[in-house]
Design a protein around this motif. Sequence first.
Motif, PDB file in Angstrom:
ATOM      1  N   LEU A 125      25.014  36.587 113.917  1.00 47.06           N
ATOM      2  CA  LEU A 125      26.076  37.352 113.257  1.00 47.06           C
ATOM      3  C   LEU A 125      26.237  38.722 113.902  1.00 47.06           C
ATOM      4  CD1 LEU A 125      25.680  36.676 109.436  1.00 47.06           C
ATOM      5  CD2 LEU A 125      27.611  36.115 110.904  1.00 47.06           C
ATOM      6  N   ALA A 126      25.094  39.353 114.219  1.00 49.66           N
ATOM      7  CA  ALA A 126      25.169  40.695 114.800  1.00 49.66           C
ATOM      8  C   ALA A 126      25.861  40.661 116.161  1.00 49.66           C
ATOM      9  CB  ALA A 126      23.766  41.294 114.923  1.00 49.66           C
ATOM     10  N   ILE A 127      25.539  39.635 116.972  1.00 48.38           N
ATOM     11  CA  ILE A 127      26.200  39.542 118.286  1.00 48.38           C
ATOM     12  C   ILE A 127      27.675  39.238 118.088  1.00 48.38           C
ATOM     13  CG2 ILE A 127      26.231  38.417 120.533  1.00 48.38           C
ATOM     14  CD1 ILE A 127      23.432  37.422 119.991  1.00 48.38           C
ATOM     15  N   GLY A 128      27.934  38.195 117.301  1.00 45.46           N
ATOM     16  CA  GLY A 128      29.317  37.773 117.092  1.00 45.46           C
ATOM     17  C   GLY A 128      30.159  38.888 116.488  1.00 45.46           C
ATOM     18  N   GLY A 129      29.589  39.595 115.510  1.00 45.50           N
ATOM     19  CA  GLY A 129      30.323  40.664 114.845  1.00 45.50           C
ATOM     20  C   GLY A 129      30.710  41.765 115.802  1.00 45.50           C
ATOM     21  N   ASN A 130      29.862  41.986 116.802  1.00 46.25           N
ATOM     22  CA  ASN A 130      30.163  43.047 117.752  1.00 46.25           C
ATOM     23  C   ASN A 130      31.242  42.648 118.751  1.00 46.25           C
ATOM     24  OD1 ASN A 130      28.954  45.717 117.963  1.00 46.25           O
ATOM     25  ND2 ASN A 130      28.841  45.184 120.116  1.00 46.25           N
ATOM     26  N   LEU A 131      31.509  41.347 118.836  1.00 43.08           N
ATOM     27  CA  LEU A 131      32.460  40.872 119.844  1.00 43.08           C
ATOM     28  C   LEU A 131      33.827  40.538 119.265  1.00 43.08           C
ATOM     29  CD1 LEU A 131      30.061  38.578 121.911  1.00 43.08           C
ATOM     30  CD2 LEU A 131      30.887  40.833 122.529  1.00 43.08           C
ATOM     31  N   ILE A 182      20.109  33.447 112.237  1.00 39.71           N
ATOM     32  CA  ILE A 182      21.508  33.537 111.815  1.00 39.71           C
ATOM     33  C   ILE A 182      21.955  34.992 111.799  1.00 39.71           C
ATOM     34  CG2 ILE A 182      23.074  33.179 109.866  1.00 39.71           C
ATOM     35  CD1 ILE A 182      21.359  30.719 109.174  1.00 39.71           C
ATOM     36  N   ILE A 183      21.059  35.870 111.324  1.00 40.00           N
ATOM     37  CA  ILE A 183      21.401  37.298 111.288  1.00 40.00           C
ATOM     38  C   ILE A 183      21.666  37.812 112.699  1.00 40.00           C
ATOM     39  CG2 ILE A 183      20.474  39.583 110.766  1.00 40.00           C
ATOM     40  CD1 ILE A 183      19.020  38.272 108.392  1.00 40.00           C
ATOM     41  N   LEU A 184      20.846  37.362 113.655  1.00 43.21           N
ATOM     42  CA  LEU A 184      21.055  37.796 115.030  1.00 43.21           C
ATOM     43  C   LEU A 184      22.392  37.311 115.571  1.00 43.21           C
ATOM     44  CD1 LEU A 184      17.568  37.354 116.639  1.00 43.21           C
ATOM     45  CD2 LEU A 184      18.836  39.443 116.267  1.00 43.21           C
TER      46      LEU A 184
END
Lengths: 302, 298
Positions: free
Chosen positions: B131-137, B127-129
């Motif tokens: 979030l990290a991808i989604g947050g960057n986009l 989930i953290i991963l």
Amino acid sequence: MKGTAQRVVRGLRPLWHRRRRSIIPILFLAPAAVLFALFVLYPIAASLRLSLFEWHGIGPKTWIGLGNFRALFADPVFNTAFRNNLIWLALIPAAPAMGLAIALLLDRASARMRLARILFFLPFVMSQVVIGIVFAWFFHPDLGLLNQVLARLGGPTVAPLESEVGAIFAVIVAHLWPQTAFCMIIYLAGLAILNPALEGAARLDGARGWQILRHVILPQLWPAHFIVAMVCVVSALRSFDLVATMTRGGPYDSSNVLAFYMYEQAFLSLRYGYAAAIASVLFALAACCVSFFLWRMLRAEK
Amino acid sequence: MLRFVFSLADAASGEMKEAPAARRRPRAHVLRNLVIIVLLSLWLVPLLGVALTSMRSIEDLHRGNYWGWPSDIFILQNYWQVLFSAGMGRFIVNSLIIAVPAVLGTLVVATMAGFALAAFRFRGNLIILALAIGGNLVPFQILAIPVRSMIDGFGLYDTRAGLILFHTAFQTGFATLFMRNFIRQLPVDVIDAARVEGIPEHQILIYVILPMIRPALAAVAVLVFTFIWNDFFWSLILTYSSDVRPVTVGVLSLRGMWLTSWHLLAAAAMLAALPPALLFFLMQRHFIAGLTLGLSSD
């Protein structure tokens, strides 16, 4: 008092030893998690909530439910901006197409042509503000190269950035420049790890040129297609810098996009609730695209 | 997916393969090079025009020489005027003051987090991963209003520290993902051996992991530096005075001043583009490795 503190510390110590394996990663993760939660996750939630209020930056926020969204859909500028975002999305596939073509051309080129790939990639590392200035100069009605060339050829003078029909297309052309460069570099990396045996086998079977490209090379590039598609879609939706530099949404809002319209409404007109509603629509569009890509990615993993 | 992206990065940064087909047919080879050179010239025409204009005198522009070779080379005069009289020098210094600490901050925070995600197993890793991808986009606009209120609330509105803080926070997602992927590729037994020896985790990070992840640190550093240097939106909404504004916003404010001085605007634009371009020329391998790897996940 001191005794209590000591007892607490002594009491904590076994906990620390017992749970060390789970406390340490949490400590390492904490700064990143706090920053990310504070500056990415919380603002998303706060903006979505703000879109349900009317607020001008000072004074109380007034709850108006979906009022902002109702107003949006009746707002001609919003509709133009939304349409322009869709045009942008429709034209962005030109970037991967051109990027792939250049990559195919460069892939088999000799080592001496290595400088070429660096120069082709150059637009991607430049600021979009600089790219906006470069293209504003290029499209300039009197001074721009476009019109100088047209004049030589005996063509008419065009002023795309001053035209209500042409402005958005001129901005998209400027955006395709760095975006093509990005796609090229990803495809070059993908081409370098193709399995040459497959192409050899296809040639033995009598396949040539286009057939090899369509049935042998393109399918092997799918992870590159995937990365390129995701980044292109997101960057098309994010487009702000070029609009702000080249047209400021004009003439008469004909080249406005959601990202720039939101900025105008929030920071120039101080209609924060309304601006948050525009941002929410943009966010929903991006979320749909990104979650589609993430879903495909996770499915491919299984 | 991950394995593909890693080989992608290797291929992009390593030696490119020599083409067997090209060697067999020299004529096709020459033709190909010719096509590349013609295309490349067309590709760079808009940029060359601005580069040439940045060397022109104002007389040249008055004479209508917009795209030809400058009749006098005015490099020193134009760039000197832009840097020192027009304040581009200050904008460039501001950009450096913002970008360098933000890059360092991102590296520290992301290395710790990447290590935690790679070297420990715990729930929620996936989930953290995501979030990290989604947050960057996400589009920046969904963050804009709350981020500006928060930065204002911390008393950091219109300061370089405010931009440093925000950029560090925003780039952390991407950088963490990258560091985590890189650390996972390291030999596990090294970490295990250190743990068996009883070395504390923070020392493992500093003395065992850190020397092995230098290439990853370089890749993240060049990429994040370029992103921050080129940032326009956040600089626009988190600062307003030209004492603290970075180069992207600075160039645009100069444009308002010089409606017809295209030669000066061109020189300013070239200066703004120069640092990331130089960095890319010098560190291409790291740059491209960062670009391909950072977009991965597994």
